[in-house]
Design an enzyme around this catalytic site. Structure first.
Site, PDB file in Angstrom:
ATOM      1  N   SER A 136       0.804  -0.782  -0.203  1.00 15.55           N
ATOM      2  CA  SER A 136      -0.036   0.302  -0.520  1.00 15.55           C
ATOM      3  C   SER A 136       0.821   1.545  -0.094  1.00 15.55           C
ATOM      4  CB  SER A 136      -1.256  -0.005   1.389  1.00 15.55           C
ATOM      5  OG  SER A 136      -2.059   0.706   1.393  1.00 15.55           O
TER       6      SER A 136
ATOM      7  N   ASP B  27      -9.101  -2.350  -6.918  1.00 13.78           N
ATOM      8  CA  ASP B  27      -8.130  -1.835  -6.254  1.00 13.78           C
ATOM      9  C   ASP B  27      -8.068  -0.648  -6.637  1.00 13.78           C
ATOM     10  OD1 ASP B  27      -5.922  -0.980  -4.460  1.00 13.78           O
ATOM     11  OD2 ASP B  27      -5.375  -2.947  -4.188  1.00 13.78           O
TER      12      ASP B  27
ATOM     13  N   HIS C 121      -9.087  -3.503  -1.938  1.00  9.68           N
ATOM     14  CA  HIS C 121      -7.416  -3.407  -1.478  1.00  9.68           C
ATOM     15  C   HIS C 121      -7.284  -4.263  -0.556  1.00  9.68           C
ATOM     16  CE1 HIS C 121      -3.883  -0.488  -1.143  1.00  9.68           C
ATOM     17  NE2 HIS C 121      -4.225  -0.230   0.248  1.00  9.68           N
TER      18      HIS C 121
END
Length: 332
Positions: free
Chosen positions: A173, A269, A299
């Protein structure tokens, strides 16, 4: 008065019903095995209060290291502290790992289990770095801390049994986006990086400025969270013009000469489009890159489901295999 109240109540009920229908439609696109009850909660970060709540929940997450790995903590000159995970048998490779959290929350202790497992299964030394968080410490504070950690890893390579030519950087991330920025700056400053492991990385602040792709970015990390986090990190709202190098890795024009990369992202995502575009640009620049897009994945789905859901276990195994092939001698 009664009629007015009834009309208001009906309006509220209609709004809630529409919201539930929209949420059900969103969740229906998720792979069946990934449909968790908490996906029904419309969570996001868009204020200091919500950030404080996030830091006390997700941001306070701690995991325990697996057995068979020596764990140490040390301070980095010019940076923050790092946790080191050293396996009993070493291959000579190493990884600087960077935790996620949108650059605004999270801490290395949350990834202790993952980092120790990487060290044990791949026979590499893993350094799990702390960095200063936004908005209290906007760009380039986090990047400075992480470059200091990378330089310190190189300086201690001999004592750690690490080959300086086999040091990777990686993260998930925001940690993946920071890893990409570290790889860029390290390349420019002559600090060797052998490989970049980018797990659904947060790469491009301009995603905030674009109209979203239907079906993407509605779960876990939303456009609202993304706008707030990028604004916190950059110190201003994302805009068309951002001249500071490394602030957003996707803005770099020349990607040639960067380390080989693995990029993995789910097709639901918010970061899907920017990650795929970055992979294609790396490839066009002559950088070896392996891109994996997981169908029906939102995500960071693997964060909680890697031990219980076959597809997320396989996703995580892809991460390990790519890292092992790059700097280790065996994959999980």
């Amino acid at each position: 008065m009664t009629t007015t109240r009834s009309a208001v109540a009906l309006g509220v009920l209609a709004g809630l019903t529409a919201a539930v229908v929209r949420r059900a439609r969103t969740i229906s696109a998720v792979a069946p095995e990934l449909r968790q009850p908490d996906l029904w909660l419309p969570l996001s970060i868009g204020s200091r209060l919500e950030l404080a709540v996030g830091r006390r929940t997700f941001g306070a997450r701690v995991t325990e290291p697996v057995a068979g790995v020596t764990v140490t903590r040390s301070d980095v000159p010019g940076g923050q502290d790092v946790f080191g995970y050293e396996p009993a048998e070493r291959t000579g490779g190493a990884l600087l790992w960077i935790h996620g959290g949108g650059t605004v929350l999270g801490r290395p202790e949350g990834d202790s289990e993952l980092c120790s497992r990487m060290a044990r299964d791949l026979g590499i030394v893993v350094v799990n770095a702390r960095y200063r968080l936004a908005p209290e410490h906007p760009f380039p504070a986090a990047l400075d801390d992480l470059l200091a950690a990378l330089r310190d890893l190189h300086a201690r390579a001999a004592e750690l049994g690490v080959d300086p030519a086999r040091i990777a950087v990686g993260g998930a991330s925001a940690g993946g986006g920071l890893a990409a920025a570290v790889a860029q700056r390290a390349t420019d400053e002559g600090v060797p990086v052998a490989f970049q492991l980018l797990v659904h990385p947060m790469l491009d602040d301009r995603t905030v400025l674009r109209r979203g792709t239907p079906g993407r970015g509605r779960l876990v990390w939303t456009p609202r969270s993304n706008r707030w986090a990028w604004t916190a990190y950059l110190g201003h709202e994302p805009r068309a013009d951002e001249r500071r190098p490394y602030a957003a890795p996707a803005r770099r024009l020349d990607l040639s000469g960067l380390p080989p990369a693995w990029i993995g992202v789910g097709d639901l995502d918010l970061f899907h489009d920017e990650d795929v575009a970055y992979a294609r640009r790396l490839e066009a620049a002559g950088v070896p890159v392996d891109l994996h897009v997981e169908r029906g994945m939102y995500h960071a789905a693997e964060l909680e489901l890697q031990t219980t859901v076959a597809s997320m276990k396989a996703f995580q195994q892809r991460v390990f295999a790519a890292l092992g092939a790059a700097v280790g001698s065996r994959a999980a």
